[in-house]
Design a protein around this motif. Structure first.
Motif, PDB file in Angstrom:
ATOM      1  N   ARG A   4      21.190 -67.221 -38.484  1.00 36.73           N
ATOM      2  CA  ARG A   4      21.001 -65.810 -38.850  1.00 36.73           C
ATOM      3  C   ARG A   4      21.908 -65.460 -40.024  1.00 36.73           C
ATOM      4  NH1 ARG A   4      22.739 -60.573 -35.460  1.00 36.73           N
ATOM      5  NH2 ARG A   4      22.052 -59.070 -36.989  1.00 36.73           N
ATOM      6  N   ALA A   6      23.784 -62.476 -42.282  1.00 35.97           N
ATOM      7  CA  ALA A   6      24.244 -61.088 -42.184  1.00 35.97           C
ATOM      8  C   ALA A   6      23.545 -60.226 -43.227  1.00 35.97           C
ATOM      9  CB  ALA A   6      25.753 -61.020 -42.375  1.00 35.97           C
ATOM     10  N   ASP A  11      24.354 -54.875 -40.670  1.00 38.40           N
ATOM     11  CA  ASP A  11      25.561 -55.389 -40.019  1.00 38.40           C
ATOM     12  C   ASP A  11      26.866 -54.875 -40.616  1.00 38.40           C
ATOM     13  OD1 ASP A  11      24.029 -57.130 -38.282  1.00 38.40           O
ATOM     14  OD2 ASP A  11      23.662 -58.345 -40.064  1.00 38.40           O
ATOM     15  N   PRO A  15      30.447 -57.849 -42.300  1.00 37.04           N
ATOM     16  CA  PRO A  15      29.691 -57.621 -41.079  1.00 37.04           C
ATOM     17  C   PRO A  15      30.610 -57.414 -39.872  1.00 37.04           C
ATOM     18  CG  PRO A  15      29.172 -59.782 -42.047  1.00 37.04           C
ATOM     19  CD  PRO A  15      30.203 -59.149 -42.894  1.00 37.04           C
ATOM     20  N   TRP A  18      31.168 -60.034 -36.624  1.00 32.40           N
ATOM     21  CA  TRP A  18      30.859 -61.389 -37.058  1.00 32.40           C
ATOM     22  C   TRP A  18      32.172 -62.127 -37.307  1.00 32.40           C
ATOM     23  CZ3 TRP A  18      25.921 -63.302 -39.296  1.00 32.40           C
ATOM     24  CH2 TRP A  18      24.837 -62.511 -38.921  1.00 32.40           C
ATOM     25  N   CYS A  19      32.142 -63.453 -37.264  1.00 28.24           N
ATOM     26  CA  CYS A  19      33.324 -64.284 -37.484  1.00 28.24           C
ATOM     27  C   CYS A  19      33.216 -64.941 -38.862  1.00 28.24           C
ATOM     28  CB  CYS A  19      33.391 -65.347 -36.391  1.00 28.24           C
ATOM     29  SG  CYS A  19      34.814 -66.419 -36.513  1.00 28.24           S
ATOM     30  N   TRP A  33      29.469 -66.554 -42.596  1.00 28.83           N
ATOM     31  CA  TRP A  33      29.574 -65.598 -41.504  1.00 28.83           C
ATOM     32  C   TRP A  33      28.796 -66.115 -40.305  1.00 28.83           C
ATOM     33  CZ3 TRP A  33      33.040 -61.828 -41.696  1.00 28.83           C
ATOM     34  CH2 TRP A  33      33.527 -61.460 -42.951  1.00 28.83           C
ATOM     35  N   ILE A  34      29.423 -66.075 -39.132  1.00 30.14           N
ATOM     36  CA  ILE A  34      28.811 -66.542 -37.896  1.00 30.14           C
ATOM     37  C   ILE A  34      28.489 -65.322 -37.032  1.00 30.14           C
ATOM     38  CG2 ILE A  34      29.107 -67.991 -35.859  1.00 30.14           C
ATOM     39  CD1 ILE A  34      31.203 -69.565 -37.526  1.00 30.14           C
ATOM     40  N   CYS A  35      27.246 -65.213 -36.590  1.00 32.07           N
ATOM     41  CA  CYS A  35      26.798 -64.037 -35.842  1.00 32.07           C
ATOM     42  C   CYS A  35      27.564 -63.889 -34.522  1.00 32.07           C
ATOM     43  CB  CYS A  35      25.303 -64.091 -35.594  1.00 32.07           C
ATOM     44  SG  CYS A  35      24.782 -65.166 -34.259  1.00 32.07           S
ATOM     45  N   PRO A  36      27.593 -62.685 -33.964  1.00 31.64           N
ATOM     46  CA  PRO A  36      28.329 -62.448 -32.716  1.00 31.64           C
ATOM     47  C   PRO A  36      27.881 -63.339 -31.555  1.00 31.64           C
ATOM     48  CG  PRO A  36      27.756 -60.365 -33.737  1.00 31.64           C
ATOM     49  CD  PRO A  36      27.057 -61.432 -34.511  1.00 31.64           C
ATOM     50  N   THR A  39      29.267 -66.777 -32.180  1.00 29.76           N
ATOM     51  CA  THR A  39      30.716 -66.721 -32.037  1.00 29.76           C
ATOM     52  C   THR A  39      31.093 -66.786 -30.569  1.00 29.76           C
ATOM     53  OG1 THR A  39      30.964 -65.438 -34.067  1.00 29.76           O
ATOM     54  CG2 THR A  39      32.777 -65.337 -32.501  1.00 29.76           C
TER      55      THR A  39
END
Length: 55
Positions: A4, A6, A11, A15, A18-19, A33-36, A39
């Motif tokens: 996914r 961002a 977001d 975002p 996000w991580c 960016w890693i989605c929630p 994460t």
């Protein structure tokens, strides 16, 4: 990771929830960016990669 991307409109920028992960690329380091959801699923793996100085 799920892949996914961002969306700043949906977001936020950066975002929220996000991580950020800095990865090496041909043009130099970039932020991924890693989605929630990912994460939460991979939090132990993410924590294992932190420098010892973080702890």
């Amino acid at each position: 990771m799920c892949g996914r991307v961002a969306d700043a409109a949906e977001d936020g920028d950066p975002p929220l929830a996000w991580c950020a992960d800095v990865v090496e690329a041909r043009g130099g380091p970039r932020t991924r960016w890693i989605c929630p959801s990912c994460t939460r699923s991979h939090v132990r793996s993410i924590e294992a990669k932190l420098d010892q100085t973080y702890w």
